[in-house]
Design a protein around this motif. Structure first.
Motif, short mmCIF file in Angstrom:
data_model
loop_
_atom_site.label_atom_id
_atom_site.label_comp_id
_atom_site.label_asym_id
_atom_site.label_seq_id
_atom_site.Cartn_x
_atom_site.Cartn_y
_atom_site.Cartn_z
N GLY A 11 34.03 54.05 77.95
CA GLY A 11 34.90 53.75 77.31
C GLY A 11 36.17 54.32 76.05
O GLY A 11 36.90 53.36 76.04
N GLN A 12 35.99 54.90 75.78
CA GLN A 12 36.31 55.91 75.06
C GLN A 12 37.80 56.52 75.98
O GLN A 12 38.43 56.97 75.05
CB GLN A 12 35.65 56.71 73.98
CG GLN A 12 35.89 55.41 72.89
CD GLN A 12 34.03 54.59 72.88
OE1 GLN A 12 33.40 55.64 73.58
NE2 GLN A 12 34.38 53.55 72.77
N ALA A 13 37.25 57.22 77.05
CA ALA A 13 38.31 57.59 77.58
C ALA A 13 39.34 57.74 77.99
O ALA A 13 39.12 56.18 78.14
CB ALA A 13 37.77 58.56 79.57
N ARG A 14 40.58 58.39 78.26
CA ARG A 14 41.89 58.08 78.59
C ARG A 14 42.35 59.08 79.45
O ARG A 14 42.10 60.00 79.99
CB ARG A 14 42.27 57.86 77.50
CG ARG A 14 41.66 57.45 76.68
CD ARG A 14 42.74 55.26 76.57
NE ARG A 14 42.85 54.94 75.39
CZ ARG A 14 41.33 54.26 74.83
NH1 ARG A 14 40.51 54.43 76.26
NH2 ARG A 14 40.38 53.11 74.74
N PHE A 15 43.28 58.19 80.24
CA PHE A 15 42.97 58.85 81.81
C PHE A 15 44.99 58.63 82.15
O PHE A 15 46.00 57.62 81.26
CB PHE A 15 43.21 58.56 83.23
CG PHE A 15 41.32 58.55 83.55
CD1 PHE A 15 41.35 59.31 84.06
CD2 PHE A 15 41.15 57.73 82.57
CE1 PHE A 15 39.84 59.48 83.75
CE2 PHE A 15 39.33 58.20 82.61
CZ PHE A 15 39.11 58.85 83.10
N ARG A 16 45.78 59.55 82.24
CA ARG A 16 47.65 59.11 81.83
C ARG A 16 47.94 58.91 83.06
O ARG A 16 49.27 58.35 83.15
CB ARG A 16 48.13 60.98 81.44
CG ARG A 16 49.93 60.62 81.13
CD ARG A 16 49.87 61.50 80.32
NE ARG A 16 49.63 61.46 79.15
CZ ARG A 16 49.66 62.41 78.33
NH1 ARG A 16 49.68 63.56 78.73
NH2 ARG A 16 48.95 62.56 77.09
N ASP A 17 47.86 58.68 84.70
CA ASP A 17 48.75 58.47 85.96
C ASP A 17 47.14 58.78 87.08
O ASP A 17 47.25 59.84 87.18
CB ASP A 17 49.94 59.50 86.06
CG ASP A 17 50.18 58.56 86.40
OD1 ASP A 17 50.51 57.15 87.16
OD2 ASP A 17 51.86 59.26 87.80
N ILE A 18 46.29 57.86 86.94
CA ILE A 18 45.65 57.97 87.86
C ILE A 18 45.93 57.99 89.27
O ILE A 18 46.68 57.10 89.98
CB ILE A 18 43.96 57.10 87.88
CG1 ILE A 18 43.60 57.58 86.63
CG2 ILE A 18 43.43 57.17 89.50
CD1 ILE A 18 42.72 56.41 86.30
N LYS A 19 45.89 58.77 90.30
CA LYS A 19 46.59 58.96 91.85
C LYS A 19 45.55 58.12 93.05
O LYS A 19 45.88 57.49 93.50
CB LYS A 19 46.87 59.85 92.05
CG LYS A 19 48.50 60.37 91.59
CD LYS A 19 49.79 58.92 91.44
CE LYS A 19 51.07 59.35 90.60
NZ LYS A 19 51.70 57.94 90.62
N SER A 20 44.78 58.73 92.89
CA SER A 20 43.35 58.09 93.32
C SER A 20 42.15 58.96 93.23
O SER A 20 42.34 59.38 91.69
CB SER A 20 44.04 59.17 94.73
OG SER A 20 43.96 60.72 94.59
N PHE A 21 40.72 58.76 93.61
CA PHE A 21 40.14 59.31 93.29
C PHE A 21 39.12 59.18 94.45
O PHE A 21 38.82 58.39 95.83
CB PHE A 21 39.24 58.28 92.02
CG PHE A 21 38.69 56.30 92.80
CD1 PHE A 21 37.62 56.44 93.50
CD2 PHE A 21 39.93 55.58 92.66
CE1 PHE A 21 37.69 55.06 93.69
CE2 PHE A 21 39.73 54.64 92.61
CZ PHE A 21 38.60 54.17 93.58
N LEU A 22 37.76 60.06 94.09
CA LEU A 22 36.55 60.09 95.46
C LEU A 22 35.87 60.40 94.80
O LEU A 22 35.63 61.41 93.84
CB LEU A 22 37.52 61.46 96.07
CG LEU A 22 36.72 62.44 97.24
CD1 LEU A 22 36.67 61.26 98.57
CD2 LEU A 22 37.14 63.81 98.38
#
Length: 217
Positions: A11-22
């Motif tokens: 809930g507190q995590a931050r990402f800057r620019d997600i392009k894909s996930f696996l």
């Protein structure tokens, strides 16, 4: 969701620019966080976000004399698309601008660069072909039993042998217009195609819908 770089509880995590996930197994998802220049992981049981491979945010310090050359080898520029190795579940491939990098899931390190866009220039030079007008930024890969497909930023298409050597450049300015997305060309070329690399917007929305579900359970 606010952008940035924070690990810890989902809930507190931050990402800057997600392009894909696996999803690499029942408990882990790997995320290509291009804005933070690294791969990150989410433990679906503990709901904890951690760095997975690379040095998050360190690329922004390029030119610093405090960073040794060996360290730079393990830094991503902008990781984009993640793909399983169908013959080896411990290996994952990630596209990173001009490179395709092999990731060892067990050691959580970059094993090697399996493809470099200089192979395209060399391919053209050996055949006396003028320099390709392909945008030299790799987007997505699809690994099949006897061949590998690579798309570029401006919708060019490369065909590789299963040893990562370049077999052919399949590119048509007529076909590669803006409406084509990722591997749509392959649907006509290969009947064995099963999954597309979706636009990053769709991936981001899909991921966070999933994360919302996991954080509620």
């Amino acid at each position: 969701m606010p952008k940035g770089y924070i690990n810890g509880e989902l809930g507190q995590a931050r990402f800057r620019d997600i392009k894909s996930f696996l999803q690499i197994n029942v408990s882990y998802i790997i995320i290509a966080d291009a804005g933070n220049h690294c791969l990150r992981s989410i433990d679906l049981f503990s709901k904890i976000v951690k760095d997975f491979v690379g040095y998050c945010t360190l690329y922004e310090l390029e030119g610093s004399h405090d960073i040794d050359p060996e360290t730079w080898y393990f830094i991503f520029f902008k990781p984009y698309h993640l793909e399983h190795d169908p013959s080896n579940p411990s290996k994952v491939y990630v596209t990173d601008q001009k490179y395709v990098r092999q990731i060892d899931v067990k050691t959580q390190k970059i094993s090697k660069n399996v493809f470099n866009f200089t192979a395209v220039d060399r391919f053209n030079e050996e055949r006396g072909i003028r320099q390709s007008d392909l945008n030299k930024e790799i987007r997505c890969i699809k690994i099949q039993e006897f061949k590998i497909w690579i798309t570029t930023k401006n919708h060019g298409l490369l065909l590789l042998n299963n040893d990562w050597t370049l077999a052919n450049i399949i590119y048509s300015q007529t076909c590669a217009h803006r409406s084509i997305r990722s591997f749509s060309l392959i649907k006509y070329i290969s009947q064995r195609h099963k999954r597309c690399c979706s636009p990053s917007t769709d991936l981001t929305v899909g991921l966070f819908r999933g994360l919302k579900f996991f954080s509620m359970t």
